[in-house]
Write an enzyme that holds these catalytic residues in place. Sequence first.
Site, PDB file in Angstrom:
ATOM      1  N   THR A   1      29.923  44.226  42.682  1.00 33.41           N
ATOM      2  CA  THR A   1      29.300  42.899  42.644  1.00 33.41           C
ATOM      3  C   THR A   1      28.287  42.723  43.773  1.00 33.41           C
ATOM      4  O   THR A   1      27.275  42.046  43.597  1.00 33.41           O
ATOM      5  CB  THR A   1      30.374  41.800  42.697  1.00 33.41           C
ATOM      6  OG1 THR A   1      31.263  42.054  43.776  1.00 33.41           O
ATOM      7  CG2 THR A   1      31.173  41.771  41.405  1.00 33.41           C
TER       8      THR A   1
ATOM      9  N   TYR B   1      35.212  33.769  34.557  1.00 34.66           N
ATOM     10  CA  TYR B   1      34.944  32.602  33.715  1.00 34.66           C
ATOM     11  C   TYR B   1      36.018  32.360  32.665  1.00 34.66           C
ATOM     12  O   TYR B   1      36.403  31.223  32.414  1.00 34.66           O
ATOM     13  CB  TYR B   1      33.571  32.697  33.032  1.00 34.66           C
ATOM     14  CG  TYR B   1      33.224  31.417  32.268  1.00 34.66           C
ATOM     15  CD1 TYR B   1      32.720  30.310  32.946  1.00 34.66           C
ATOM     16  CD2 TYR B   1      33.441  31.311  30.896  1.00 34.66           C
ATOM     17  CE1 TYR B   1      32.436  29.136  32.265  1.00 34.66           C
ATOM     18  CE2 TYR B   1      33.161  30.140  30.214  1.00 34.66           C
ATOM     19  CZ  TYR B   1      32.651  29.053  30.898  1.00 34.66           C
ATOM     20  OH  TYR B   1      32.387  27.892  30.227  1.00 34.66           O
TER      21      TYR B   1
ATOM     22  N   LYS C   1      41.451  45.909  45.544  1.00 34.98           N
ATOM     23  CA  LYS C   1      40.565  45.365  46.576  1.00 34.98           C
ATOM     24  C   LYS C   1      40.885  43.888  46.654  1.00 34.98           C
ATOM     25  O   LYS C   1      40.575  43.111  45.745  1.00 34.98           O
ATOM     26  CB  LYS C   1      39.090  45.577  46.207  1.00 34.98           C
ATOM     27  CG  LYS C   1      38.120  44.912  47.184  1.00 34.98           C
ATOM     28  CD  LYS C   1      36.674  45.005  46.710  1.00 34.98           C
ATOM     29  CE  LYS C   1      35.756  44.248  47.674  1.00 34.98           C
ATOM     30  NZ  LYS C   1      34.348  44.251  47.214  1.00 34.98           N
TER      31      LYS C   1
ATOM     32  N   ILE D   1      36.759  47.693  51.608  1.00 40.03           N
ATOM     33  CA  ILE D   1      35.552  47.859  50.796  1.00 40.03           C
ATOM     34  C   ILE D   1      34.599  46.796  51.304  1.00 40.03           C
ATOM     35  O   ILE D   1      34.785  45.607  51.061  1.00 40.03           O
ATOM     36  CB  ILE D   1      35.863  47.737  49.296  1.00 40.03           C
ATOM     37  CG1 ILE D   1      36.828  48.863  48.882  1.00 40.03           C
ATOM     38  CG2 ILE D   1      34.572  47.808  48.479  1.00 40.03           C
ATOM     39  CD1 ILE D   1      37.259  48.816  47.432  1.00 40.03           C
TER      40      ILE D   1
ATOM     41  N   ARG E   1      34.970  33.782  43.342  1.00 41.58           N
ATOM     42  CA  ARG E   1      33.802  34.060  42.503  1.00 41.58           C
ATOM     43  C   ARG E   1      34.141  34.125  41.011  1.00 41.58           C
ATOM     44  O   ARG E   1      33.259  33.937  40.182  1.00 41.58           O
ATOM     45  CB  ARG E   1      33.147  35.378  42.932  1.00 41.58           C
ATOM     46  CG  ARG E   1      32.503  35.303  44.301  1.00 41.58           C
ATOM     47  CD  ARG E   1      31.702  36.553  44.610  1.00 41.58           C
ATOM     48  NE  ARG E   1      31.056  36.457  45.908  1.00 41.58           N
ATOM     49  CZ  ARG E   1      29.876  35.892  46.141  1.00 41.58           C
ATOM     50  NH1 ARG E   1      29.202  35.344  45.151  1.00 41.58           N
ATOM     51  NH2 ARG E   1      29.364  35.859  47.355  1.00 41.58           N
TER      52      ARG E   1
ATOM     53  N   TYR F   1      40.023  44.481  41.393  1.00 40.27           N
ATOM     54  CA  TYR F   1      39.240  43.711  42.361  1.00 40.27           C
ATOM     55  C   TYR F   1      39.558  42.242  42.158  1.00 40.27           C
ATOM     56  O   TYR F   1      39.243  41.658  41.126  1.00 40.27           O
ATOM     57  CB  TYR F   1      37.745  43.997  42.168  1.00 40.27           C
ATOM     58  CG  TYR F   1      36.820  43.240  43.094  1.00 40.27           C
ATOM     59  CD1 TYR F   1      37.268  42.641  44.266  1.00 40.27           C
ATOM     60  CD2 TYR F   1      35.462  43.130  42.799  1.00 40.27           C
ATOM     61  CE1 TYR F   1      36.411  41.963  45.103  1.00 40.27           C
ATOM     62  CE2 TYR F   1      34.592  42.454  43.630  1.00 40.27           C
ATOM     63  CZ  TYR F   1      35.074  41.864  44.778  1.00 40.27           C
ATOM     64  OH  TYR F   1      34.215  41.180  45.600  1.00 40.27           O
TER      65      TYR F   1
END
Length: 238
Positions: free
Chosen positions: A47, A110, A164, A206, A141, A136
Amino acid sequence: MKQPVFTGSCAALVTPFAGGEVDYPALLRLLDFQLENGTDALVICGTTGEASAMRYEERLRTIETAVRHVDGRIPVIAGTGSNNTESAIAMSRDAVQAGADALLVVTPYYNKATQKGLIRHYNAVADAAGKPVILYHVPSRTGVKCTAETYAALAQHPNIVGVKEAGGDLALVQKTRELCPEDFYIWCGNDDETAPIMLFGGKGVISVAANAAPREMHELTEACLSGNFSAAGRMQLR
């Protein structure tokens, strides 16, 4: 027992653009900068690399270019996540074909999947991938949160090696470590939490900051891995 994809600092590499297209000569310079400064692994088209704003073919060529240039010197992890399971599977298969050592798969954004939905999504991707998958988790987000119980269920898959963790929730990190087997590895996903998460057994970070300070992030994680958390704390504050 599953092995960690890497230990230490993994740079979540930005994707350089010029004139609306990927700037491949600049990408090679960024890769060399990371290799010269001790970075332990690389995420390509994560991302931070703006993968969600890139065309499919553009993402794939960027992954192929990075794999070819790094040439096995450190692991290359491809960002292949999507909120569409079929798309995530297709990108994961193609990234593996391109030579990626592992995959970083963000929670489907979403859609606000249930915990059962997350398990089904990730198991489907991991079934198809044939390479290690790192989950992740970044709810700020994506709007989706994973629980430690979900991690424990996913940890049973032979291709899912860890997460992550960028949820900003140290209690979740502790509960994950308690519920999951030793070979479900945790990597920090927020630079400012690197030392705390590694204190709880994290294998590294990361890192976005590693784009600008790769040597410093490598040294911070090395201090943590060697158990020198006094020095690591000072590095973290700096």
